[in-house]
Design a protein around this motif. Structure first.
Motif, PDB file in Angstrom:
ATOM      1  N   VAL A 397       0.847  -1.189   0.000  1.00 12.62           N
ATOM      2  CA  VAL A 397       0.000   0.000   0.000  1.00 12.62           C
ATOM      3  C   VAL A 397       0.888   1.245   0.000  1.00 12.62           C
ATOM      4  O   VAL A 397       1.130   1.855   1.044  1.00 12.62           O
ATOM      5  CB  VAL A 397      -0.944   0.010   1.219  1.00 12.62           C
ATOM      6  CG1 VAL A 397      -1.997   1.110   1.063  1.00 12.62           C
ATOM      7  CG2 VAL A 397      -1.603  -1.340   1.427  1.00 12.62           C
ATOM      8  N   GLU A 421      -1.549  -7.894  -4.178  1.00 12.33           N
ATOM      9  CA  GLU A 421      -2.419  -6.761  -4.480  1.00 12.33           C
ATOM     10  C   GLU A 421      -1.660  -5.463  -4.273  1.00 12.33           C
ATOM     11  O   GLU A 421      -0.762  -5.371  -3.432  1.00 12.33           O
ATOM     12  CB  GLU A 421      -3.648  -6.779  -3.574  1.00 12.33           C
ATOM     13  CG  GLU A 421      -4.522  -8.008  -3.732  1.00 12.33           C
ATOM     14  CD  GLU A 421      -5.670  -8.013  -2.732  1.00 12.33           C
ATOM     15  OE1 GLU A 421      -6.178  -6.921  -2.386  1.00 12.33           O
ATOM     16  OE2 GLU A 421      -6.059  -9.108  -2.295  1.00 12.33           O
ATOM     17  N   TRP A 423      -2.562  -1.465  -3.434  1.00 13.68           N
ATOM     18  CA  TRP A 423      -3.511  -0.430  -3.042  1.00 13.68           C
ATOM     19  C   TRP A 423      -2.772   0.917  -3.062  1.00 13.68           C
ATOM     20  O   TRP A 423      -1.680   1.037  -3.582  1.00 13.68           O
ATOM     21  CB  TRP A 423      -4.036  -0.663  -1.631  1.00 13.68           C
ATOM     22  CG  TRP A 423      -4.801  -1.932  -1.376  1.00 13.68           C
ATOM     23  CD1 TRP A 423      -4.974  -2.995  -2.235  1.00 13.68           C
ATOM     24  CD2 TRP A 423      -5.470  -2.264  -0.172  1.00 13.68           C
ATOM     25  NE1 TRP A 423      -5.722  -3.965  -1.623  1.00 13.68           N
ATOM     26  CE2 TRP A 423      -6.047  -3.547  -0.361  1.00 13.68           C
ATOM     27  CE3 TRP A 423      -5.667  -1.622   1.048  1.00 13.68           C
ATOM     28  CZ2 TRP A 423      -6.783  -4.191   0.624  1.00 13.68           C
ATOM     29  CZ3 TRP A 423      -6.400  -2.256   2.044  1.00 13.68           C
ATOM     30  CH2 TRP A 423      -6.956  -3.522   1.827  1.00 13.68           C
ATOM     31  N   ASN A 453      -8.120   5.131  -7.857  1.00 17.12           N
ATOM     32  CA  ASN A 453      -8.093   3.668  -7.781  1.00 17.12           C
ATOM     33  C   ASN A 453      -8.297   3.046  -9.155  1.00 17.12           C
ATOM     34  O   ASN A 453      -7.579   2.125  -9.560  1.00 17.12           O
ATOM     35  CB  ASN A 453      -9.183   3.160  -6.826  1.00 17.12           C
ATOM     36  CG  ASN A 453      -8.748   3.135  -5.375  1.00 17.12           C
ATOM     37  OD1 ASN A 453      -9.276   3.881  -4.555  1.00 17.12           O
ATOM     38  ND2 ASN A 453      -7.784   2.288  -5.059  1.00 17.12           N
ATOM     39  N   GLY A 460      -7.358  -1.194  -3.836  1.00 11.58           N
ATOM     40  CA  GLY A 460      -7.708  -0.942  -2.451  1.00 11.58           C
ATOM     41  C   GLY A 460      -7.268   0.444  -2.020  1.00 11.58           C
ATOM     42  O   GLY A 460      -6.432   1.094  -2.655  1.00 11.58           O
TER      43      GLY A 460
END
Length: 560
Positions: A397, A421, A423, A453, A460
């Motif tokens: 992230v 993932e 984010w 996003n 995320g």
């Protein structure tokens, strides 16, 4: 479907022909609909009247902003939705009328955007008061906020609503206004959410929960659990589907005569079940470590100092007195992972290693991650970061601005290697023209968080402050952060109330889902709209009329 569009065309034409003059200015009065993406200050005089029409999908909310101002002091201003009927005979119920309140600004951003708003009186519109009426000073604007949830199975149609506004002046004179508004519901559903959204929230003390008497509420009492359920419902009402739990403060544990620990997860199980019942899908866990000294210094374990119901924690440096910490974490992490595995929750819980690892001292983070992985190799991890970290961090992230200047390729490469993932997060940074949720930012810029996003394929969003109140929640000068950074909700009369910023964030999440749906159906149109709206990380087309037109194009295309 064709019949729906013929009906829609006819209703829009009829609405245009029957549009009322929503403005009254005799005696200094103003009563108009203003776009809900406009922040209306008490003193604003250049407000643009709009035709009150909301274009929505099933499963989202229709919002309107009605602004009233009088040259006289108003003792009581009230409003209610008296009807909301469709042209095909259906109805919409459960619409809420709220009053936009004002909060005191604290710190402005050190590097404000070119479109940053400044307040002449030091206040900004934000909280949404849930009360029957409100007093208004002579000459002040008062916004009335309409939030109307659209059911997942609502019939596609145009619905005509009526708002009844009543103003009682200090001398007892009463005036009432009937104002019409329209909602067009398209045959498109956004009930299913694919975007992961996490706002770190405080709920491990009664003062952070919807309680009328928090001082009289004991932690983990029946009153506490009931308030936590209401709190969880508020989170998911605004489309948050990830929550962080400081698990070492929730579980209980004891140390036996043999020097080993015994862990009890009953309270954690109950807490997680409450959140899942409300719609939370994923959980973030504790930080194993934090920075000991400066930002680039060594990491220390977050070591509990005692066992039992009340757990406090302290830092233990990695390169000194860490044997007890390592032994504790070996036992705790194994017990936690085995428990999650038994409950079949191991795929929905993500552990933090240490917040925001830096480029100045990457070895400290890598060593701590290696230790955790040596103990529980299958435990999933998540981290807010400002540099690419080892590939076995499942959810990276980065701060939104860190994607600039060639960093995107590095993060994407690691994502592909790990099949994890990516984010993004914001907090007091980034500033300048980046989207953020500061009080000083236009609401459309807050809404654009989730257009980012979609634009950059980031699945995320994380923010550190949902309700991290300090001092007076209605006075951001009591916060050490930029005004608007630390919280987006407010405590009021035993409730947690929303804000116009949180409404904008929720609408942005819906926009993300609509763009994803459009991408599947018409990828070239999705690309054209996103590229014309968000040209770069910090460059947008913020014209509200253009934004509304583009959103209507999305709904129309998805309805065919």
């Amino acid at each position: 479907m064709k019949a729906f569009f013929l009906l829609l065309l006819g209703s829009l034409t009829l609405s245009g022909l029957q549009a009322q003059d929503a403005s009254r200015k005799k005696g200094g009065e103003t009563a108009i609909f203003v776009d809900p993406l406009i922040k209306v200050f008490k003193y604003s005089t250049d407000l643009k009247e709009v035709k009150p029409v909301a274009d929505v999908a099933r499963g989202e909310n229709a919002s309107f902003q009605f602004v009233y101002r009088s040259g006289k002091q108003i003792k009581s201003l009230s409003a209610k939705i008296t009807s909301l009927k469709g042209e095909r005979g259906g109805t919409i119920s459960n619409g809420a009328v709220k009053f936009v309140g004002f909060v005191k600004q604290g710190r402005y951003a050190e590097h404000p955007g070119t479109d940053a708003l400044k307040s002449k009186d030091g206040t900004f519109p934000d909280p949404l008061f849930e009360q029957e009426s409100i007093a208004v000073k002579a000459g002040d604007n008062q916004s009335i906020w309409l939030t109307i949830p659209i059911a997942d199975n609502q019939q596609a149609d145009t619905y005509h609503g009526e708002l009844l506004v009543t103003a009682v002046s200090a001398d007892g004179n009463q005036q009432s206004y009937k104002k019409n508004f329209d909602i067009t519901v398209y045959p498109v559903s956004v009930a299913k959410q694919t975007l992961w959204v996490s706002n770190w929230a405080a709920f491990l003390n009664p003062w952070s929960l919807p309680l009328k008497k928090p001082a009289a509420t004991t932690m983990y009492s029946d009153e506490y659990w009931a308030a936590l359920k209401k709190f969880a419902d508020k989170l998911t009402e605004y489309r948050q589907n990830v929550i962080r739990i400081e698990m070492l403060k929730v579980i209980t544990f004891t140390k036996g005569n043999n020097g080993r620990y015994d862990f009890n997860f009953d309270r954690l199980d109950k807490m997680m079940n409450i959140f899942m019942q409300s719609g939370i899908k994923r959980f973030e866990g504790d930080f194993v470590a934090q920075k000991v000294s400066d930002w680039a210094g060594p990491l220390g374990f977050m070591m509990p100092t005692d066992a039992g119901a009340a757990v406090s924690r302290k830092l233990v440096t990695v390169d000194k007195d860490d044997n007890n910490a390592r032994q504790f974490y070996k036992e705790y992490l194994i017990a936690l992972y085995n428990h999650l595995k038994e409950k079949k929750w191991d795929d929905i819980v993500f552990l933090h290693i240490s917040d925001e690892p830096t480029q100045q001292n990457p070895k400290a983070y890598r060593d701590m991650l290696a230790f955790v992985k040596s103990v529980v190799p299958d435990m999933k991890t998540i981290e807010a970061i400002n540099q690419p970290v080892p590939e076995d961090v499942d959810i990276q992230v980065p701060l939104l601005s860190y994607y600039r200047y060639g960093n995107s390729a590095r993060f994407i490469k690691q994502q592909q290697q790990n099949k994890g993932e990516i984010w993004f997060y914001v907090c007091v940074s980034p500033q300048y023209n980046y989207p953020n949720r500061f009080l000083e930012n236009p609401l459309i810029k807050t809404r654009f968080l989730h257009w980012a996003n979609y634009k950059f394929n980031l699945t995320g969003f994380l923010h550190w402050g949902f309700n991290i109140w300090s001092g007076n929640a209605y006075d951001f000068s009591t916060s050490n952060s930029v005004g608007g950074d630390a919280w987006v909700v407010y405590p009021k009369d035993g409730k947690i109330i929303s804000s116009i910023r949180l409404e904008a964030e929720r609408d942005g999440i819906v926009d993300y889902e609509l763009l994803r749906l459009l991408e599947k159906k018409n990828p070239s149109m999705a690309k054209q709209i996103i590229d014309a709206t968000m040209m770069d990380f910090d460059k947008f087309n913020s014209d509200i009329d253009t934004f509304r037109a583009n959103r209507r194009k999305i709904l129309t295309a998805l309805s065919k």
